[in-house]
Design a protein around this motif. Structure first.
Motif, mmCIF file in Angstrom:
data_model
loop_
_atom_site.group_PDB
_atom_site.id
_atom_site.type_symbol
_atom_site.label_atom_id
_atom_site.label_comp_id
_atom_site.label_asym_id
_atom_site.label_seq_id
_atom_site.Cartn_x
_atom_site.Cartn_y
_atom_site.Cartn_z
ATOM 1 N N PRO A 216 -5.092 -10.264 -28.724
ATOM 2 C CA PRO A 216 -4.643 -9.144 -28.106
ATOM 3 C C PRO A 216 -5.878 -7.982 -27.680
ATOM 4 O O PRO A 216 -5.677 -7.129 -27.028
ATOM 5 N N GLN A 217 -6.874 -8.479 -28.311
ATOM 6 C CA GLN A 217 -8.145 -7.424 -28.270
ATOM 7 C C GLN A 217 -8.464 -7.341 -26.800
ATOM 8 O O GLN A 217 -8.662 -8.299 -25.958
ATOM 9 N N ALA A 218 -9.076 -6.198 -26.430
ATOM 10 C CA ALA A 218 -9.682 -5.909 -25.160
ATOM 11 C C ALA A 218 -10.924 -6.318 -25.205
ATOM 12 O O ALA A 218 -11.735 -6.398 -26.278
ATOM 13 N N ASN A 219 -11.711 -6.532 -24.169
ATOM 14 C CA ASN A 219 -13.130 -6.921 -23.805
ATOM 15 C C ASN A 219 -13.632 -7.992 -24.658
ATOM 16 O O ASN A 219 -14.606 -8.039 -25.241
ATOM 17 N N ASP B 228 -15.500 -10.837 -25.359
ATOM 18 C CA ASP B 228 -16.784 -11.422 -24.628
ATOM 19 C C ASP B 228 -17.011 -12.772 -24.895
ATOM 20 O O ASP B 228 -16.519 -13.473 -25.653
ATOM 21 N N ASP C 77 -19.616 -13.892 -26.063
ATOM 22 C CA ASP C 77 -20.531 -14.404 -27.160
ATOM 23 C C ASP C 77 -19.297 -14.457 -28.322
ATOM 24 O O ASP C 77 -19.663 -15.317 -29.171
ATOM 25 N N GLN C 78 -18.013 -13.932 -28.118
ATOM 26 C CA GLN C 78 -16.925 -14.453 -29.014
ATOM 27 C C GLN C 78 -16.435 -15.904 -28.899
ATOM 28 O O GLN C 78 -16.172 -16.400 -30.050
ATOM 29 N N PRO D 71 -7.217 -6.956 -22.119
ATOM 30 C CA PRO D 71 -7.887 -6.814 -20.779
ATOM 31 C C PRO D 71 -9.303 -7.097 -20.811
ATOM 32 O O PRO D 71 -10.061 -7.025 -21.917
ATOM 33 N N ASN D 72 -10.010 -7.436 -19.527
ATOM 34 C CA ASN D 72 -11.408 -7.736 -19.468
ATOM 35 C C ASN D 72 -11.883 -8.891 -20.140
ATOM 36 O O ASN D 72 -12.926 -8.947 -20.900
ATOM 37 N N CYS E 198 -15.778 -11.025 -20.472
ATOM 38 C CA CYS E 198 -16.875 -10.385 -20.009
ATOM 39 C C CYS E 198 -18.221 -10.433 -20.787
ATOM 40 O O CYS E 198 -18.148 -11.298 -21.522
ATOM 41 N N GLY E 199 -19.187 -10.234 -20.374
ATOM 42 C CA GLY E 199 -20.529 -10.351 -21.117
ATOM 43 C C GLY E 199 -21.314 -11.485 -20.088
ATOM 44 O O GLY E 199 -21.231 -11.593 -19.005
ATOM 45 N N ASP F 153 -6.743 -8.419 -16.632
ATOM 46 C CA ASP F 153 -7.939 -8.557 -15.778
ATOM 47 C C ASP F 153 -8.870 -9.415 -16.479
ATOM 48 O O ASP F 153 -8.969 -9.273 -17.655
ATOM 49 N N ILE F 154 -9.612 -10.141 -15.557
ATOM 50 C CA ILE F 154 -10.296 -11.094 -16.248
ATOM 51 C C ILE F 154 -11.746 -10.936 -15.466
ATOM 52 O O ILE F 154 -11.879 -10.814 -14.609
ATOM 53 N N ALA F 155 -12.891 -11.211 -16.434
ATOM 54 C CA ALA F 155 -14.270 -10.671 -15.831
ATOM 55 C C ALA F 155 -14.520 -11.618 -14.975
ATOM 56 O O ALA F 155 -14.277 -13.028 -14.892
ATOM 57 N N ASP F 156 -15.460 -11.180 -13.840
ATOM 58 C CA ASP F 156 -15.629 -11.959 -12.642
ATOM 59 C C ASP F 156 -16.565 -13.373 -12.714
ATOM 60 O O ASP F 156 -15.906 -14.355 -12.240
#
Lengths: 201, 472
Positions: free
Chosen positions: A17-20, A22, A24-25, A77-78, A81-82, A104-107
């Protein structure tokens, strides 16, 4: 392309459930020293799944997850990212995931995922919340109809870039598509005086 | 009828479209410069080989070694101290790929080698009006020259190697105007963090950002690169700034820059790469530069940023709570109370000569707090030589910092340079993600001045008191 076309996907979810979250995770940088794309499932969310000694953490939501039956990742969300590392979708796919659902999903991640048989699905906030609230529920994703359905029949629409969708449905090869435009590419280079050895550089 | 006013993005896009996009298919977009490094390229070259394809335009491809290279110099035996066999193999793979495909590689012994987003501009390969891609999200850096520059994945890197083109849909446009002038002690890094905090880590998703306004025009090229570099931390694949005299002065006489009669003609063409008055933007953001302070991050996403003199906020939701538990800032206490274990000055965000000058201005004649390990890693050999010519290396070493060889170093922590679990690292890099600088490392993003001041005090520190004037 070495993945199967996606048409419909019916599977259980794993929820983060975490936002963002990335890349690296998703794949810590120390696993990026590989020169192939195979076998990265081991590295997937490594520091979330394993402790210092490489033992599975009790707290990991991946414990007891059967990759054959849990092919849809639901994330905050997001997602993605990264960094642009394509190792992220490679690892998710190698682990067994075939779709990632979020609000939403990072580009760059989205673009990379679509090229690797991993479907990014961005749904409306209400549907997203329902997915987050019920880990493990069965979800059906229909790429032909562009719908995500919950097991109680609720259905949400999502969008996928039409060309990427065709690549996934019909196994169209994007590089082959580009290569068929080679005459136009060569004409562009002549027009812009940028054909090989035609410009000072 | 007057032609409709166009944005910088519109002009860059139109210039590079080979085949227009349709509802069914993205545009075929021509790429002028493809930058390559060792981490994201091996599988792209492998994909080429699988299909029996060649690199179509090696003359538009430029490679360097940066991510996994050690920053400690070679030993007396000439042996390069790689962190492990894998990183060494990855470097060897790029060397082999570049030899095979006749791509210019800035190898370990090349006097121009450095971080990919530092060397492109230094060589003058980064130019206004170009499209520039690299398998690296911080490719947005090159937009500082009025180029359309964005990070791509490895599959896309293969597409560019094979065809010099990409399948792309035109992004939406966002203009970010910084009004006024930055106060003393506030620079491009602070502007970047303030921008990201304003629109959020996903606020730029789907957009190409153009930075404009008096505070942007006043920036040096080094500083413009810092600002554009961080666009991706707001989710925007590219950031850009219209070229001007500052841009042209930077590029003149660089190796790949046009020379002689070509120079005047090129500058004439470059001037056209600016947004017309009245150009349409899908989104506009205004930020008052005069009201900015030095910024630091307190969370695990770059949008969790506040002025350095702020108190650590109470977490407002579950995500903030997770970040708070990881970062361990005391709620409602000044963040300048937090003890610092390590300082990293470097990365494609802040490793250029003006960044090192900014850090050295704070550290000159002072000593690093004994509890702090400080790494200063220049972005390239060219930066290193220029810094040494000004004796900046001596300022750092006499203060108690380590002066290293160029590379990405602790920004991505792939090369053996990293923090230890639990350490607080004040870093001039771009990502404060969990574990980015080593497992369990707590990263605080900051400007070179703030990082240097923190190194001196052993706590997160406001740099303004070291710079004279402007301190509040």
């Amino acid at each position: 392309m070495n993945f199967d076309p996606i048409r419909t996907l019916r599977s259980r979810t794993v929820v983060l459930p975490q936002a963002n979250i990335d890349t690296d995770q998703i794949v810590p940088a120390r696993f990026l020293t590989t020169t192939t794309r195979a076998g990265l499932g081991k590295a997937l969310f490594y520091d979330w799944r394993y402790d210092e000694d490489g033992r599975a953490k009790n707290s990991s939501v991946f414990n007891g997850v059967n990759p054959a039956t849990h092919r849809i990742l639901v994330a905050g969300p997001n997602f993605g990212c990264g960094s642009s590392r394509e190792h992220a979708p490679w690892a998710l796919h190698d682990f067994g995931f075939r779709a990632v659902a979020s609000s939403d999903i990072a580009d760059i991640f989205k673009s990379n995922a679509l090229k690797n048989g991993l479907l990014p699905v961005a749904v409306d906030p209400a549907t997203h919340q329902r997915l987050l609230n019920s880990p493990g529920r069965e979800v059906t994703i229909d790429l032909e109809r562009l719908t995500l359905s919950l097991d109680d029949g609720a259905t949400a629409a999502f969008a996928v870039e039409p060309f990427a969708r065709r690549c996934l449905l019909d196994g169209v090869d994007p590089l082959g598509h580009l290569q068929r435009h080679m005459p136009a590419i060569e004409a562009y280079e002549v027009r812009q005086s940028t054909a090989p050895d035609s410009e000072p550089r | 009828m007057e032609p409709a006013p166009r944005s910088l993005l519109d002009k860059l896009w139109a210039r590079h479209v080979v085949v227009e996009e349709t509802p069914e298919a993205p545009a075929v977009l021509y790429i002028d410069l493809h930058l390559v490094h060792e981490v994201t390229s091996p599988q792209a070259f492998a994909a080429l080989e699988e299909r029996g394809l060649k690199v179509r335009r090696p003359d538009k491809t430029l490679a360097t070694l940066d991510h996994s290279t050690p920053t400690k110099p070679a030993g007396a035996d000439g042996k390069i101290p790689y962190a492990d066999k894998e990183t060494e193999r990855q470097v060897a793979q790029l060397i082999a790929n570049c030899e095979k495909h006749r791509i210019r590689l800035l190898g370990m012994d090349d006097p121009m080698r450095g971080i990919v987003h530092v060397i492109g501009p230094e060589l003058g390969a980064t130019q206004p009006g170009r499209t520039i891609v690299c398998g690296d999200s911080h490719t947005s850096t090159h937009g500082a020259f009025g180029a359309l520059a964005f990070g791509i994945g490895t599959t896309e890197a293969g597409h560019v190697l094979a065809t010099q083109c990409l399948l792309q849909r035109k992004p939406k446009s966002m203009r970010v105007v910084f009004d006024g002038a930055c106060p003393r002690g506030v620079g491009a890094k602070d502007m970047a963090l303030a921008f990201i905090a304003t629109i959020g880590a996903d606020g730029g998703q789907g957009y190409a950002v153009e930075f404009a306004g008096p505070a942007v025009e006043a920036l040096s090229m080094d500083a413009r690169m810092t600002l554009c570099n961080m666009s991706i931390e707001a989710g925007a694949r590219s950031g850009m700034i219209a070229p001007d005299e500052t841009t042209f002065a930077y590029l003149k006489s660089r190796e790949f820059a046009p020379n002689g009669a070509h120079w005047e003609r090129a500058v004439g063409e470059w001037r056209a790469f600016a947004s017309d008055p009245g150009a349409h933007f899908d989104c506009e953001v205004r930020i008052d530069a005069a009201g900015l302070k030095p910024m630091i991050t307190y969370g695990v996403s770059p949008d969790a940023a506040l002025p350095v003199d702020a108190v650590a906020p109470r977490p407002a939701n579950e995500n903030a709570r997770l970040a708070h538990d990881y970062m361990k800032f005391a709620e409602d206490r000044p963040m300048t109370e937090a003890l610092v274990d390590r300082v990293f000055i470097g990365s494609c965000t802040n490793s250029r000569l003006s960044d090192l000058r900014e850090a050295a201005a704070v550290m000159r004649g002072r000593k690093v707090n004994p509890r702090v390990i400080v790494l200063v890693v220049p972005g390239s050999h060219m930066v290193k030589r220029a810094a040494e010519a000004e004796a900046l290396d001596r300022v750092f070493v006499e203060a108690g910092a380590e002066w290293r060889e160029p590379g990405c170093s602790m920004c991505i922590a792939m090369n053996g340079d990293k923090g230890e679990p639990g350490e607080l690292v004040v870093s001039t890099s771009n990502r404060n993600f969990i574990g980015r600088q080593g497992k369990g490392v707590r990263t605080v993003l900051a400007s070179p001045a703030t990082a240097a001041a923190s190194a001196i005090e052993g706590r997160i520190a406001d740099p303004r008191k070291y710079l004279g004037g402007g301190a509040s």
